[in-house]
Design a protein around this motif. Structure first.
Motif, PDB file in Angstrom:
ATOM      1  N   GLY A  50      18.303 103.377  56.129  1.00 16.86           N
ATOM      2  CA  GLY A  50      19.145 102.900  57.304  1.00 16.86           C
ATOM      3  C   GLY A  50      19.010 101.639  57.540  1.00 16.86           C
ATOM      4  O   GLY A  50      19.179 100.968  58.516  1.00 16.86           O
ATOM      5  N   GLU A 407      18.449 110.689  61.209  1.00 14.15           N
ATOM      6  CA  GLU A 407      19.410 111.011  60.235  1.00 14.15           C
ATOM      7  C   GLU A 407      20.714 110.380  60.509  1.00 14.15           C
ATOM      8  O   GLU A 407      21.367 110.096  59.906  1.00 14.15           O
ATOM      9  CB  GLU A 407      19.341 112.345  59.621  1.00 14.15           C
ATOM     10  CG  GLU A 407      17.907 112.582  58.932  1.00 14.15           C
ATOM     11  CD  GLU A 407      17.733 114.037  58.814  1.00 14.15           C
ATOM     12  OE1 GLU A 407      16.837 114.440  57.856  1.00 14.15           O
ATOM     13  OE2 GLU A 407      18.442 114.842  59.405  1.00 14.15           O
ATOM     14  N   GLN A 408      20.979 111.069  61.595  1.00 17.89           N
ATOM     15  CA  GLN A 408      22.612 110.741  62.271  1.00 17.89           C
ATOM     16  C   GLN A 408      23.053 109.268  62.582  1.00 17.89           C
ATOM     17  O   GLN A 408      24.083 108.772  62.295  1.00 17.89           O
ATOM     18  CB  GLN A 408      22.767 111.823  63.622  1.00 17.89           C
ATOM     19  CG  GLN A 408      24.067 111.930  64.148  1.00 17.89           C
ATOM     20  CD  GLN A 408      24.126 112.811  65.425  1.00 17.89           C
ATOM     21  OE1 GLN A 408      23.243 113.145  66.042  1.00 17.89           O
ATOM     22  NE2 GLN A 408      25.305 113.381  65.466  1.00 17.89           N
ATOM     23  N   LYS A 411      23.399 107.302  59.463  1.00 15.01           N
ATOM     24  CA  LYS A 411      24.511 107.692  58.741  1.00 15.01           C
ATOM     25  C   LYS A 411      25.647 107.371  59.400  1.00 15.01           C
ATOM     26  O   LYS A 411      26.942 106.976  58.860  1.00 15.01           O
ATOM     27  CB  LYS A 411      24.797 109.028  58.505  1.00 15.01           C
ATOM     28  CG  LYS A 411      23.821 109.638  57.307  1.00 15.01           C
ATOM     29  CD  LYS A 411      23.667 110.970  57.158  1.00 15.01           C
ATOM     30  CE  LYS A 411      22.653 111.430  56.234  1.00 15.01           C
ATOM     31  NZ  LYS A 411      22.821 112.810  55.840  1.00 15.01           N
ATOM     32  N   THR A 412      25.856 107.375  60.785  1.00 24.06           N
ATOM     33  CA  THR A 412      26.901 107.141  61.763  1.00 24.06           C
ATOM     34  C   THR A 412      27.017 105.907  62.521  1.00 24.06           C
ATOM     35  O   THR A 412      27.998 105.072  62.609  1.00 24.06           O
ATOM     36  CB  THR A 412      27.243 108.421  62.710  1.00 24.06           C
ATOM     37  OG1 THR A 412      26.081 108.452  63.433  1.00 24.06           O
ATOM     38  CG2 THR A 412      27.419 109.547  61.752  1.00 24.06           C
TER      39      THR A 412
END
Length: 438
Positions: A50, A407-408, A411-412
């Motif tokens: 990230g 993680e979210q 990724k977003t």
């Protein structure tokens, strides 16, 4: 957009929770691996993917036992605990990553500067220049007792000592000049001793001769991180800090702190851009706003009253088990301990007519970090608004579900920040200090 870029740092603890005291109970949170290296190696990889500037471990050198004069609630119900020593974890994380910064909390109250300088200098070498030192002037009597002290020194004394510890560490890190290691086998010259010097630091509390055994590290010295918010703490940060971890609830308060801190830096002759100010933010992300709010309600509902009361008790140094959690907060009278700290901890809740127990649960959801709830686009919009309006230089993110929230987010939300030109698409440098100068 080009030019100024947002900075992101991840907040970690080696225990069941990182600020949110109900998150470990969530079905999506991993806890079975809490004592394994794989847990920490995985999150390091996630955060590096990230493109976070750094991760850092907060640390508590004991288990709060103020509530009911026992650690049973904090330990038994999974409060904010540090089960492992982050100094042992970070080298494992360094081995599975190449770029992300690695922050370690070390107390200037309890640890000797030669030990600190040697440990962090070693880690800076082994990580190829990615280390930060989160400097804390410890305040807890609990921690003092664990290190053989009956009580903590005054705040002014702690920060004066901290200044000396930093000065001593800098003298030790600078005791090796660039190029002191020669490594010439043919001529039999391992090092140029003329480029290594005694530190000879003599302060009121701290003395160290040196030189340090560790050669000059890739960054020269670790990036200095600090979180003091008092007037004395801000002055300390303005002198030494390169990352400031702070906490305000509203945009206006963030802007006020930002302006004040940068002004203190300028008054000391430091370039304001040489330090990033990062308020703490907690996020709950959903595919739609309604899903995000349902998720927030669910995870926030996992905090129980007793744990909230124990958390507040530990922070203010007063045993709230003596009080009725159902009494209105406005009627609570704290006779000993830190009333001022309690007012800060429970700020804003009195006006809502909450009971003591409700206010304690509110605190235990995120330890007062603002909680942003919404879709990835909504989260990105809010972060960009705060960043572009100079409320901050970026953010320290604290997790709800673990490792899922990180993680979210990676990724977003990160791709949206990248598309809008406010966050790096890749690391430009190799050291943490270079990341902060992006």
């Amino acid at each position: 957009m080009s030019g100024r870029k947002m900075h992101l740092v991840a907040f970690l603890m080696a225990g069941p929770t990182c600020h949110h005291h109900g998150a470990w109970r969530h079905p999506e949170t991993d806890v079975d691996d809490i004592l394994t290296p794989e847990r920490y190696e995985h999150i390091a990889r996630v955060l590096e993917a990230g493109k976070f500037d750094a991760l850092f471990f907060a640390d508590i050198l004991g288990i709060y036992d103020t509530y009911n004069s026992s650690f049973a609630t904090m330990l038994g119900r999974g409060g904010q605990l540090c089960l492992l020593d982050p100094a042992i974890i970070l080298p494992m994380m360094a081995r599975v990553t190449d770029r992300i910064g690695l922050g370690l909390t070390c107390s200037t109250t309890f640890f000797n500067p030669y030990q600190i300088a040697r440990q962090l200098g070693t880690l800076d070498h082994l990580s190829r220049g990615r280390v930060a030192w989160n400097v804390v002037a410890s305040h807890s009597t609990l921690e003092a007792n664990n290190f053989g002290l009956a009580e903590m020194p005054s705040r002014a004394h702690r920060y004066d000592r901290s200044d000396e510890v930093l000065e001593a560490c800098m003298a030790l890190w600078n005791s090796w000049d660039e190029g002191a290691l020669v490594l010439d086998k043919k001529q039999g010259i391992f090092a140029d001793a003329s480029k290594v010097h005694y530190a000879d630091y003599n302060g009121q509390w701290i003395k160290t001769r040196g030189p340090l055994t560790v050669p000059r590290s890739p960054q020269g010295h670790p990036v200095i991180m600090q979180a003091g918010s008092s007037d004395r703490g801000r002055d300390f940060g303005a002198r030494w800090g390169e990352i400031i971890f702070t906490l305000q609830h509203q945009k206006g308060d963030m802007q006020t702190f930002y302006k004040d801190f940068k002004g203190r830096m300028a008054a000391r002759g430091r370039a304001p851009e040489s330090c990033v100010v990062l308020p703490s933010i907690d996020v709950v992300i959903g595919e739609t706003e309604s899903i995000a709010r349902e998720r927030a309600d669910y995870v926030n509902g996992l905090v129980d009253t007793q744990l909230g009361m124990a958390c507040v008790s530990g922070q203010i140094g007063y045993d709230l088990s003596q009080l009725d959690p159902d009494q209105p907060l406005k009627d609570v009278k704290v006779e000993t301990g830190s009333r001022g700290t309690m007012d800060v901890i429970l700020q804003g809740t009195e006006a809502e007519g909450l009971t003591l127990g409700e206010a304690a649960r509110r605190f235990a959801t995120s330890e007062l970090c603002p909680q942003l709830v919404g879709t990835p686009e909504m989260i990105a919009d809010k972060l960009i608004d705060l960043f572009q309006d100079y409320a901050c230089d970026g953010f320290v993110l604290t997790p709800t579900t673990f490792p899922g929230m990180y993680e979210q987010f990676a990724k977003t939300v990160v791709p949206i920040l990248q598309e809008r030109g406010v966050f790096r698409k890749d690391y430009a440098g190799s050291t943490l200090r270079e990341h902060l100068q992006d």
